[in-house]
Design an enzyme around this catalytic site. Structure first.
Site, PDB file in Angstrom:
ATOM      1  N   GLY A  29       0.818  -1.202   0.000  1.00 36.46           N
ATOM      2  CA  GLY A  29       0.000   0.000   0.000  1.00 36.46           C
ATOM      3  C   GLY A  29       0.861   1.264   0.000  1.00 36.46           C
ATOM      4  O   GLY A  29       1.281   1.727  -1.050  1.00 36.46           O
ATOM      5  N   SER A 101       6.300  -4.578  -2.511  1.00 37.60           N
ATOM      6  CA  SER A 101       5.998  -3.181  -2.743  1.00 37.60           C
ATOM      7  C   SER A 101       6.232  -2.395  -1.446  1.00 37.60           C
ATOM      8  O   SER A 101       7.310  -2.494  -0.866  1.00 37.60           O
ATOM      9  CB  SER A 101       4.567  -3.043  -3.279  1.00 37.60           C
ATOM     10  N   TRP A 102       5.242  -1.616  -0.963  1.00 41.57           N
ATOM     11  CA  TRP A 102       5.442  -0.914   0.305  1.00 41.57           C
ATOM     12  C   TRP A 102       5.813  -1.889   1.417  1.00 41.57           C
ATOM     13  O   TRP A 102       6.609  -1.559   2.306  1.00 41.57           O
ATOM     14  CB  TRP A 102       4.179  -0.143   0.711  1.00 41.57           C
ATOM     15  N   ASP A 257       8.582  -3.611 -14.359  1.00 41.51           N
ATOM     16  CA  ASP A 257       7.883  -2.930 -13.268  1.00 41.51           C
ATOM     17  C   ASP A 257       7.938  -1.425 -13.494  1.00 41.51           C
ATOM     18  O   ASP A 257       8.983  -0.799 -13.340  1.00 41.51           O
ATOM     19  CB  ASP A 257       8.542  -3.297 -11.934  1.00 41.51           C
ATOM     20  N   HIS A 285       4.880  -4.943 -11.848  1.00 41.33           N
ATOM     21  CA  HIS A 285       4.850  -4.721 -10.404  1.00 41.33           C
ATOM     22  C   HIS A 285       4.031  -5.781  -9.668  1.00 41.33           C
ATOM     23  O   HIS A 285       4.367  -6.168  -8.552  1.00 41.33           O
ATOM     24  CB  HIS A 285       4.263  -3.333 -10.126  1.00 41.33           C
TER      25      HIS A 285
END
Length: 306
Positions: A29, A101-102, A257, A285
């Site tokens: 997120g 990701s985050w 990505d 991604h």
């Protein structure tokens, strides 16, 4: 629900073998919440899998979709402390960290602060949330999507082309008018979906297709974190990667990505000698079948390590 202070209750769950190898899932997120798919990479006979919703999202309370929720107590430092409190609450000495990701930013920040608590790390779609990475995602990649980026910029009226568009959206998500907040969330998600639009093997509108409350929380938290550079000194996670020495890691990153270009994963692998970087040629991604295969293989391999 774990009381982590500041009026926050963090939702957590555990599945798999109670005597299995402990592993923590760190969702992305920021603000996406942790869904059931995250546990599917773990062999439930060999892993004790811990999942949690970071502050303000998923099933944690108070929820960031509520404008009354105070975001001052939602920072990277708070989330790291929550992870440690959860580990202690569950009586876990050390655990494997998994995320993307985050989630990779947060788990790296945690591991560099508490390396003695980490057995292995498995990451998909590496990010370190440097300001340069944020600027790429919300400005630089616009050269590939100029029409969509113009619309994204227009969603924050008065922001110059070289201005702080992320900060402008962060302010819009705090606006007293619900219609303004909802429009800001829709515009933000339209941009995120445009960046991911080339990944044809995934569901359309991975951001905009969320339920309204989840979408509002996600955008509010994302804009809050990214407008503050995630409260990380620029380049700190790469600079301090030497603290991960002795922790085996697998980094799986798609060459295509667009959200987080490969160079960040490459730099991390060079700074962390115990990490193996796997580049998936056709992936973006969100990954795909080949990315999933590499993640499964890494987690199966680490499951056998005591």
């Amino acid at each position: 629900m774990l009381d982590v202070g500041d009026g926050n209750l963090v939702h957590w769950e555990v599945c798999g073998n109670p005597r299995g190898k402990p592993a923590l899932v760190v969702h992305g997120g920021p603000g996406s919440g942790c869904g059931p798919r995250a546990r599917e990479y773990f062999d439930p006979t060999r892993y004790r899998v811990v999942l949690f919703d970071q502050r303000g999202c998923g099933r944690s309370t108070p929820h960031a979709s509520d404008p009354a929720t105070d975001m001052r107590h939602n920072t990277t430092g708070h989330l790291i402390a929550d992870m440690e409190r959860l580990r202690e609450h569950l009586g876990i000495e050390r655990w494997l960290l998994y995320g993307g990701s985050w989630g990779s930013t947060l788990l790296l920040a945690y591991a560099e602060q508490h390396p003695e608590r980490v057995t292995e790390i498995v990451v998909a779609s590496v990010t370190t949330t440097r300001r340069s990475e944020i600027d790429w995602l919300y400005r630089g990649v616009g050269r590939f999507f100029p029409r969509e980026w113009e619309r994204f910029l227009a969603g924050a009226p008065g922001t110059p082309r070289d201005g702080d568009v992320v900060g402008a959206y962060a302010r819009l998500t705090e606006h007293p008018d619900a219609a303004v907040r909802e429009q800001a969330a829709a515009d933000w998600c339209a941009w995120e979906d445009a960046v991911l639009s080339g990944e044809t093997d995934v569901a359309p509108r991975p951001f905009g297709g969320r339920p309204p409350a989840a979408r509002l929380a996600l955008v509010r938290i994302c804009a809050h974190y990214f407008s503050h550079g995630a409260w990380l000194e620029e380049g700190a996670l790469l600079r301090d990667a030497h603290r991960l020495a002795g922790i085996p890691g697998v980094l799986v990153h798609g060459r295509l990505d667009m959200s987080g270009p490969l160079d960040t994963a490459w730099e991390l692998a060079r700074a962390w000698p115990d990490a193996e970087l796997i580049v998936v040629e056709g992936a973006g991604h969100l990954g795909g079948t080949e990315t999933q295969g590499h993640l499964l293989a890494a987690l199966d391999r680490f499951a056998a390590v005591g």
